[in-house]
Write a protein that holds these residues in place. Structure first.
Motif, PDB file in Angstrom:
ATOM      1  N   GLY A 176     -24.615 -67.144 -37.591  1.00  0.00           N
ATOM      2  CA  GLY A 176     -23.639 -68.057 -38.176  1.00  0.00           C
ATOM      3  C   GLY A 176     -23.437 -69.300 -37.331  1.00  0.00           C
ATOM      4  O   GLY A 176     -23.343 -70.413 -37.854  1.00  0.00           O
ATOM      5  N   PHE A 177     -23.374 -69.107 -36.018  1.00  0.00           N
ATOM      6  CA  PHE A 177     -23.233 -70.259 -35.118  1.00  0.00           C
ATOM      7  C   PHE A 177     -24.452 -71.173 -35.223  1.00  0.00           C
ATOM      8  O   PHE A 177     -24.329 -72.398 -35.284  1.00  0.00           O
ATOM      9  N   ASN A 178     -25.642 -70.577 -35.241  1.00  0.00           N
ATOM     10  CA  ASN A 178     -26.871 -71.371 -35.360  1.00  0.00           C
ATOM     11  C   ASN A 178     -26.931 -72.099 -36.698  1.00  0.00           C
ATOM     12  O   ASN A 178     -27.342 -73.260 -36.759  1.00  0.00           O
ATOM     13  N   PHE A 179     -26.509 -71.432 -37.757  1.00  0.00           N
ATOM     14  CA  PHE A 179     -26.495 -72.068 -39.076  1.00  0.00           C
ATOM     15  C   PHE A 179     -25.517 -73.240 -39.086  1.00  0.00           C
ATOM     16  O   PHE A 179     -25.812 -74.299 -39.654  1.00  0.00           O
ATOM     17  N   PHE A 180     -24.365 -73.062 -38.469  1.00  0.00           N
ATOM     18  CA  PHE A 180     -23.385 -74.136 -38.387  1.00  0.00           C
ATOM     19  C   PHE A 180     -23.965 -75.356 -37.663  1.00  0.00           C
ATOM     20  O   PHE A 180     -23.802 -76.491 -38.109  1.00  0.00           O
ATOM     21  N   VAL A 181     -24.660 -75.130 -36.561  1.00  0.00           N
ATOM     22  CA  VAL A 181     -25.286 -76.236 -35.825  1.00  0.00           C
ATOM     23  C   VAL A 181     -26.361 -76.901 -36.686  1.00  0.00           C
ATOM     24  O   VAL A 181     -26.460 -78.123 -36.742  1.00  0.00           O
ATOM     25  N   PHE A 182     -27.152 -76.099 -37.387  1.00  0.00           N
ATOM     26  CA  PHE A 182     -28.229 -76.619 -38.226  1.00  0.00           C
ATOM     27  C   PHE A 182     -27.679 -77.502 -39.347  1.00  0.00           C
ATOM     28  O   PHE A 182     -28.201 -78.578 -39.628  1.00  0.00           O
ATOM     29  N   VAL A 183     -26.613 -77.062 -39.999  1.00  0.00           N
ATOM     30  CA  VAL A 183     -26.071 -77.765 -41.160  1.00  0.00           C
ATOM     31  C   VAL A 183     -25.184 -78.940 -40.756  1.00  0.00           C
ATOM     32  O   VAL A 183     -25.044 -79.906 -41.515  1.00  0.00           O
ATOM     33  N   SER A 184     -24.595 -78.894 -39.577  1.00  0.00           N
ATOM     34  CA  SER A 184     -23.607 -79.910 -39.186  1.00  0.00           C
ATOM     35  C   SER A 184     -24.165 -81.332 -39.237  1.00  0.00           C
ATOM     36  O   SER A 184     -23.471 -82.250 -39.687  1.00  0.00           O
ATOM     37  N   SER A 185     -25.408 -81.534 -38.839  1.00  0.00           N
ATOM     38  CA  SER A 185     -25.969 -82.886 -38.873  1.00  0.00           C
ATOM     39  C   SER A 185     -26.132 -83.382 -40.315  1.00  0.00           C
ATOM     40  O   SER A 185     -25.898 -84.552 -40.601  1.00  0.00           O
ATOM     41  N   ARG A 186     -26.512 -82.481 -41.210  1.00  0.00           N
ATOM     42  CA  ARG A 186     -26.636 -82.869 -42.617  1.00  0.00           C
ATOM     43  C   ARG A 186     -25.285 -83.224 -43.227  1.00  0.00           C
ATOM     44  O   ARG A 186     -25.170 -84.163 -44.009  1.00  0.00           O
ATOM     45  N   VAL A 187     -24.260 -82.459 -42.869  1.00  0.00           N
ATOM     46  CA  VAL A 187     -22.914 -82.740 -43.380  1.00  0.00           C
ATOM     47  C   VAL A 187     -22.420 -84.080 -42.844  1.00  0.00           C
ATOM     48  O   VAL A 187     -21.869 -84.900 -43.584  1.00  0.00           O
ATOM     49  N   LEU A 188     -22.637 -84.316 -41.549  1.00  0.00           N
ATOM     50  CA  LEU A 188     -22.200 -85.590 -40.960  1.00  0.00           C
ATOM     51  C   LEU A 188     -22.936 -86.769 -41.578  1.00  0.00           C
ATOM     52  O   LEU A 188     -22.337 -87.824 -41.830  1.00  0.00           O
TER      53      LEU A 188
END
Length: 113
Positions: free
Chosen positions: A62-74
């Motif tokens: 979950g932490f890795n997924f959050f890091v992966f998706v965070s740049s796309r969301v930003l």
């Protein structure tokens, strides 16, 4: 410059993945240090640290997924074309992760060679 921005983005992502790893393994490391650092005859209570280890250990994905998706969301949030809310930017990022174009509601197919 462009290359400097790219290096900074890569460095930030690397630090974020490292922090995600540390957040996952912090309690098992504390447990190991506490267990190995005390004499054998000393009775130590490690139940709280053990419970936290059991809670945080499965969250690594979950932490890795959050890091992966965070740049796309930003990137979706910073888009100059539209003023998206955080919720809208998150939905936009997830539609692109599924391979869907949110405007056309069609699956994006990769170009053939």
């Amino acid at each position: 410059s462009k290359s400097c921005e790219k290096r900074r983005a890569i460095m930030q992502k690397a630090i974020a993945y490292s922090l995600a790893y540390l957040a996952t393994y912090m309690f098992p490391i504390i447990l190991m240090v506490k267990t190995l650092g005390t004499p054998r005859k000393t009775n130590i209570d490690v139940s709280r640290i053990l419970k936290l280890s059991f809670i945080f250990f499965p969250f690594q994905g979950g932490f890795n997924f959050f890091v992966f998706v965070s740049s796309r969301v930003l990137n979706a949030k910073r888009s100059k074309k539209s003023k998206r809310t955080w919720w809208s930017a998150t939905k936009h990022a997830f539609t692109f992760l599924r391979g869907m174009d949110p405007k056309k509601k069609k699956t994006i197919t990769p170009p053939s060679n």
